[in-house]
Design a protein around this motif. Structure first.
Motif, PDB file in Angstrom:
ATOM      1  N   GLN A  26      44.034  -6.692 -46.639  1.00  9.42           N
ATOM      2  CA  GLN A  26      45.246  -5.903 -46.396  1.00  9.42           C
ATOM      3  C   GLN A  26      46.488  -6.690 -46.815  1.00  9.42           C
ATOM      4  O   GLN A  26      47.440  -6.131 -47.364  1.00  9.42           O
TER       5      GLN A  26
ATOM      6  N   ASN B 202      46.774  -6.494 -50.582  1.00  9.16           N
ATOM      7  CA  ASN B 202      47.298  -5.179 -50.980  1.00  9.16           C
ATOM      8  C   ASN B 202      48.806  -5.095 -50.739  1.00  9.16           C
ATOM      9  O   ASN B 202      49.535  -4.484 -51.516  1.00  9.16           O
TER      10      ASN B 202
ATOM     11  N   GLN C 114      50.925  -6.251 -53.460  1.00  8.64           N
ATOM     12  CA  GLN C 114      50.778  -5.423 -54.657  1.00  8.64           C
ATOM     13  C   GLN C 114      49.824  -6.068 -55.661  1.00  8.64           C
ATOM     14  O   GLN C 114      50.018  -6.000 -56.876  1.00  8.64           O
TER      15      GLN C 114
ATOM     16  N   GLU D 208      46.082  -5.793 -57.044  1.00 10.05           N
ATOM     17  CA  GLU D 208      44.990  -4.822 -57.104  1.00 10.05           C
ATOM     18  C   GLU D 208      43.685  -5.519 -56.762  1.00 10.05           C
ATOM     19  O   GLU D 208      43.305  -6.504 -57.387  1.00 10.05           O
TER      20      GLU D 208
END
Length: 353
Positions: free
Chosen positions: A333, A336, A339, A341
């Motif tokens: 998390q 993510n 940003q 991938e």
């Protein structure tokens, strides 16, 4: 900054060929736009339809249906004489050079000016200028048989530029060349794009050629464009499986995964092998250190590839994560949130496709 003007627009292009008792759909309802000053790459395997599509731009191949606009002019509405004049604005270079063996380097370039209105002195000045531009001034009196493959392609480029085109089409122009010479020719094309503001459309099956000089990319498969976007979008966030395959071939991720699988460093059913793709400032984050400091998750780097594309850092990394399931979930998390991938890799599927 002013918006770039569209110089090439293909609208709903289809090309079909009749072969004995069947019809082959080489290009299927393709639409694309190329802006002035772009280096636009079209990549696909043999038979994808990319060469057929690019020959539609100057109507060397007439489409079965669709519209071809060059500088807002519909080429399909032109007379034969008007089309011949228009084609002078579109230069082409090919894989096998297509030089005249009986003419010198100078003669091959001058041949393109045979019907021009220039005087003999002006033609001579122009040919010499073009040979200087492509680095062949000292080869003017040589014949093609005396040249290397890279030198032959430079002659072909000079010849394609003779009528001062605004568009240059490269149809697999580096496929017959060795890697070092390919790089030199691509660098030359990039230089011409910058110095002459010439729009270039490149057809290739090599992602390395695309990433070296293109700013926009279309991926073709079975006559259709399956993905299109900026180089950074395509390289950093590929969506289609074929696009990912091309990107992997360039980053060497595929061979790395094969080696990891064969070495049995990890069990095939591991759930904690992840692939990270990241762009720009994210590459400066101490990701591996932060995963341990924040979440007590150890990250073993199995593969990493970081490079510069159009001044932006693009990276790919394979990590084997070790820790508690809840901690790994929180770590993912966090990634993510950065940003980055994140994609889980199933080793059992590597090489299975």
């Amino acid at each position: 900054m002013a918006a770039k003007q569209t110089i090439i627009e293909l609208q709903n292009i289809s090309v079909s060929f009749s072969q004995k008792e069947r019809t082959v759909d080489a290009v299927k309802n393709v639409s694309l736009s190329v802006n002035q000053g772009d280096v636009y790459g079209i990549i696909g395997y043999s038979g994808a339809g990319k060469s057929t599509l690019v020959r539609v731009i100057n109507l060397l191949q007439r489409p079965t249906s669709g519209k071809v606009l060059v500088k807002q002019q519909d080429l399909l509405s032109l007379s034969a004489k008007q089309l011949r004049a228009k084609r002078k604005n579109i230069g082409m270079i090919f894989q096998h050079f297509n030089l005249l063996d009986s003419r010198t380097v100078y003669g091959n370039v001058a041949f393109s000016l045979m019907n021009s209105q220039l005087s003999s002195a002006e033609k001579k000045q122009k040919v010499n200028k073009l040979l200087d531009l492509v680095g062949l001034s000292d080869k003017a009196n040589n014949y093609p048989s005396q040249l290397s493959g890279g030198q032959k392609q430079r002659v072909a480029i000079a010849r394609a530029l003779a009528n001062d085109p605004e568009i240059l089409i490269s149809d697999e122009a580096t496929s017959a060349l060795d890697p070092e010479t390919t790089t030199e020719i691509l660098n030359l094309l990039g230089y011409l794009n910058q110095t002459l503001n010439i729009t270039i459309v490149i057809i290739t099956h090599e992602m390395d050629a695309i990433k070296q000089i293109c700013n926009r990319v279309a991926v073709m498969d079975q006559g259709s464009i399956i993905e299109e976007g900026s180089l950074l979008d395509i390289f950093g966030h590929p969506q289609q499986e074929l696009t990912k395959k091309f990107v992997d071939s360039s980053t060497q991720l595929g061979p790395a995964l094969e080696q990891i699988k064969q070495s049995q460093l990890l069990p095939n059913d591991t759930q904690n092998l992840i692939e990270l793709n990241f762009l720009g400032d994210v590459t400066e984050e101490p990701i591996v250190v932060e995963l341990y400091k924040k979440y007590q998750v150890e990250a073993n780097i199995l593969f990493s590839n970081i490079e510069q594309l159009q001044g932006t850092t693009v990276g790919i990394m394979l990590l084997a994560l070790n820790g508690q399931a809840a901690d790994i979930k929180a770590a993912l998390q966090y990634l993510n949130h950065l940003q980055v991938e994140v994609q889980r890799i199933n080793l059992a599927e590597v090489g299975a496709k």
